[in-house]
Scaffold this motif. Sequence first.
Motif, PDB file in Angstrom:
ATOM      1  N   VAL A   1       0.863  -1.189   0.000  1.00  0.00           N
ATOM      2  CA  VAL A   1       0.000   0.000   0.000  1.00  0.00           C
ATOM      3  C   VAL A   1       0.896   1.233   0.000  1.00  0.00           C
ATOM      4  O   VAL A   1       1.667   1.454   0.938  1.00  0.00           O
ATOM      5  CB  VAL A   1      -0.929   0.014   1.247  1.00  0.00           C
ATOM      6  CG1 VAL A   1      -1.770   1.285   1.255  1.00  0.00           C
ATOM      7  CG2 VAL A   1      -1.833  -1.213   1.239  1.00  0.00           C
ATOM      8  N   LEU A   2       0.772   2.035  -1.048  1.00  0.00           N
ATOM      9  CA  LEU A   2       1.598   3.254  -1.140  1.00  0.00           C
ATOM     10  C   LEU A   2       0.883   4.443  -0.506  1.00  0.00           C
ATOM     11  O   LEU A   2       1.509   5.307   0.098  1.00  0.00           O
ATOM     12  CB  LEU A   2       1.903   3.560  -2.607  1.00  0.00           C
ATOM     13  CG  LEU A   2       2.703   2.486  -3.358  1.00  0.00           C
ATOM     14  CD1 LEU A   2       2.799   2.838  -4.840  1.00  0.00           C
ATOM     15  CD2 LEU A   2       4.093   2.342  -2.753  1.00  0.00           C
ATOM     16  N   GLY A   3      -0.426   4.490  -0.680  1.00  0.00           N
ATOM     17  CA  GLY A   3      -1.175   5.621  -0.145  1.00  0.00           C
ATOM     18  C   GLY A   3      -2.649   5.285  -0.017  1.00  0.00           C
ATOM     19  O   GLY A   3      -3.117   4.251  -0.519  1.00  0.00           O
TER      20      GLY A   3
ATOM     21  N   ARG B   1      -5.935  12.611   2.076  1.00  0.00           N
ATOM     22  CA  ARG B   1      -5.066  11.667   1.376  1.00  0.00           C
ATOM     23  C   ARG B   1      -3.800  11.491   2.194  1.00  0.00           C
ATOM     24  O   ARG B   1      -3.219  12.481   2.647  1.00  0.00           O
ATOM     25  CB  ARG B   1      -4.708  12.194  -0.004  1.00  0.00           C
ATOM     26  CG  ARG B   1      -5.816  11.982  -0.985  1.00  0.00           C
ATOM     27  CD  ARG B   1      -5.404  12.143  -2.424  1.00  0.00           C
ATOM     28  NE  ARG B   1      -6.543  11.813  -3.259  1.00  0.00           N
ATOM     29  CZ  ARG B   1      -6.834  10.593  -3.688  1.00  0.00           C
ATOM     30  NH1 ARG B   1      -6.032   9.583  -3.391  1.00  0.00           N
ATOM     31  NH2 ARG B   1      -7.907  10.371  -4.405  1.00  0.00           N
ATOM     32  N   VAL B   2      -3.366  10.282   2.370  1.00  0.00           N
ATOM     33  CA  VAL B   2      -2.110  10.039   3.085  1.00  0.00           C
ATOM     34  C   VAL B   2      -1.222   9.166   2.213  1.00  0.00           C
ATOM     35  O   VAL B   2      -1.718   8.447   1.353  1.00  0.00           O
ATOM     36  CB  VAL B   2      -2.331   9.363   4.460  1.00  0.00           C
ATOM     37  CG1 VAL B   2      -3.259  10.195   5.324  1.00  0.00           C
ATOM     38  CG2 VAL B   2      -2.898   7.955   4.312  1.00  0.00           C
TER      39      VAL B   2
ATOM     40  N   ASP C   1       4.834   8.072   8.893  1.00  0.00           N
ATOM     41  CA  ASP C   1       4.245   7.121   7.954  1.00  0.00           C
ATOM     42  C   ASP C   1       2.804   6.815   8.403  1.00  0.00           C
ATOM     43  O   ASP C   1       2.518   5.786   9.019  1.00  0.00           O
ATOM     44  CB  ASP C   1       5.097   5.843   7.903  1.00  0.00           C
ATOM     45  CG  ASP C   1       4.729   4.980   6.710  1.00  0.00           C
ATOM     46  OD1 ASP C   1       3.663   5.235   6.113  1.00  0.00           O
ATOM     47  OD2 ASP C   1       5.497   4.068   6.381  1.00  0.00           O
ATOM     48  N   VAL C   2       1.916   7.776   8.088  1.00  0.00           N
ATOM     49  CA  VAL C   2       0.516   7.632   8.530  1.00  0.00           C
ATOM     50  C   VAL C   2      -0.160   6.470   7.781  1.00  0.00           C
ATOM     51  O   VAL C   2      -1.026   5.780   8.323  1.00  0.00           O
ATOM     52  CB  VAL C   2      -0.254   8.961   8.317  1.00  0.00           C
ATOM     53  CG1 VAL C   2      -1.704   8.836   8.752  1.00  0.00           C
ATOM     54  CG2 VAL C   2       0.422  10.078   9.102  1.00  0.00           C
ATOM     55  N   THR C   3       0.297   6.231   6.541  1.00  0.00           N
ATOM     56  CA  THR C   3      -0.276   5.100   5.786  1.00  0.00           C
ATOM     57  C   THR C   3      -0.041   3.802   6.556  1.00  0.00           C
ATOM     58  O   THR C   3      -0.966   2.996   6.729  1.00  0.00           O
ATOM     59  CB  THR C   3       0.393   4.994   4.390  1.00  0.00           C
ATOM     60  OG1 THR C   3       0.428   6.290   3.821  1.00  0.00           O
ATOM     61  CG2 THR C   3      -0.363   4.054   3.485  1.00  0.00           C
TER      62      THR C   3
ATOM     63  N   GLY D   1      -3.877  -1.918   8.851  1.00  0.00           N
ATOM     64  CA  GLY D   1      -3.894  -2.761  10.045  1.00  0.00           C
ATOM     65  C   GLY D   1      -4.613  -2.118  11.220  1.00  0.00           C
ATOM     66  O   GLY D   1      -4.583  -2.647  12.333  1.00  0.00           O
ATOM     67  N   SER D   2      -5.288  -0.971  10.990  1.00  0.00           N
ATOM     68  CA  SER D   2      -5.961  -0.290  12.103  1.00  0.00           C
ATOM     69  C   SER D   2      -7.360  -0.865  12.355  1.00  0.00           C
ATOM     70  O   SER D   2      -8.094  -0.385  13.224  1.00  0.00           O
ATOM     71  CB  SER D   2      -6.030   1.215  11.859  1.00  0.00           C
ATOM     72  OG  SER D   2      -6.742   1.512  10.684  1.00  0.00           O
TER      73      SER D   2
END
Length: 474
Positions: A177-179, A191-192, A204-206, A211-212
């Motif tokens: 996952v890039l963003g 957008r992150v 690195d908010v992404t 996994g949240s």
Amino acid sequence: MLFAAPKIPRVAAARVERALIELDRAVGQSKLVLDETARRVYAEDDSQSEACMPDVVVVAESKDDVAAVLRIAEAHEVPVTPRAGGSGRTGGAVPVAGGIVLATHALNQVVEIDRENLTAVVQPGVVLGTFHSLVEGENLFYAPDPNSAELCMIGGNVAENAGGPRAFKYGSTRDHVLGLEAVFMGGRTMRVGKRTVKGVTGYDVTALLVGSEGTLGVFTEITLRLFPKPSQVATLLALYTDVRAAGASVSRLIAAGLVPRCIEMMDAATLGAVRAAGNAIDERAGAMLLIEVDGEDAEAQLERLGNALGDAQGTLDLVVAQDSAQRARLWAARKSLSYATRKMATHKIAEDVVVPRSRIGALLEKTEAIGAREKVRHLTYGHAGDGNLHVNFLWDTPDEEPRVARAVESLMRETVALGGTLSGEHGVGLAKAPYLEFEQSADLIALQKDVKRVFDPKGLLNPGKIFPTGHKGC
Ligand SMILES: Cc1cc2nc3c(=O)[nH]c(=O)nc-3n(C[C@H](O)[C@H](O)[C@H](O)COP(=O)(O)OP(=O)(O)OC[C@H]3O[C@@H](n4cnc5c(N)ncnc54)[C@H](O)[C@@H]3O)c2cc1C
């Protein structure tokens, strides 16, 4: 039901009523599911968690719908549980406090496939198996491959940081996952991340959102990394007298510097279920490894594999799949394991613990001891290359449940004692929340709760998940 819902009060009916009036105006009646039978589908997932009815299901068709739901829910203090394919194994999509289930399956567009930059942008309701077929049709490759690919959706995979057999070589969903575009409680959309493969700007908010488990924000768009499709794939089946011999082979081939894309292991009880499902497997075999390599040098890798595994003690046979049809049959047997083993009892719980690879043998011994002590049937299969094993406990009648619950708890304690972790891919959800403190310090749990409060100060987004809150064993 093995896991009773945590004792979280249901949202007051008056709040739901007020939210419903606004939801009707904002998203339209046609996207609200109020009928009791229709709502029941959204009360549970594929875990052994107690079903909890939502008051309403909103089937979002756009990011504006998602934003409207989160704005209205925050204003009226109504809990929201995001949902994708509902194949989760830890109760993540179960709405324990009632309120709104935010269904994302209709957000199912592949927005873009960028061949030049090897990226794709998808909505969260894209079914993973459909996406695999689509990109492979363009000679591209998306590596994460949970065995539920025909049921699960990419939004659910991102929320759980899903793994699968190919994680051994390619990593889990987070590595792809890039963003993200995500909507937060109150309706704020952001957008992150990035669209480039490299990039280290800011926190690195992404990675935090992946996994949240649906507790921090709701994804509305996901930018994924692709690879060129491997030109060759080869599959090898190795049969052993017992799991210890199979486990020793895993260590041996990794020590030899080989990096297959999958190393899957099945124990004797699992092989029994595979045979019962109509697959002819040598009756002498008490364990099996399914190993797959890919790349231009797949043939050469196979040869090295053969040399590394060779005539080690306990090896019965090494069989190379001759063609793609035989490969497909082998994988069909692996992918149907969950359902094949389900036929062995009325109930089954599939844990997904991870131990350092060198401790796989020790974990299997501990599982034997737990099963014998609690008189609970069990079987084990899974992603041995990662040390990520699905220990399954089986039972038929409710009076067995206290013993099964004790067996699960003991497995969690033993896993942590072996230097492992509670979950390799299914997440914590409801099912593992009571055990979180076995692995993590009180300070670390408190830090994560602080993070949760920043995103969701009122605790309305997917309450009751990850952190132990009023959970009660059965
Ligand atoms: C037969 C079978 C085999 C399986 N094999 C594997 C395997 O090999 N590897 C593996 O990792 N898992 C496996 N699983 C577990 C499961 O399929 C995965 O956890 C999957 O990622 C869940 O996806 P889903 O779309 O079904 O999500 P759901 O069950 O609907 O939801 C899962 C979580 O994601 C959250 N969520 C959903 N959509 C969003 C969104 N848009 N934004 C934010 N949060 C969201 C939910 O709130 C919930 O917490 C298997 C399950 C089954 C039934």
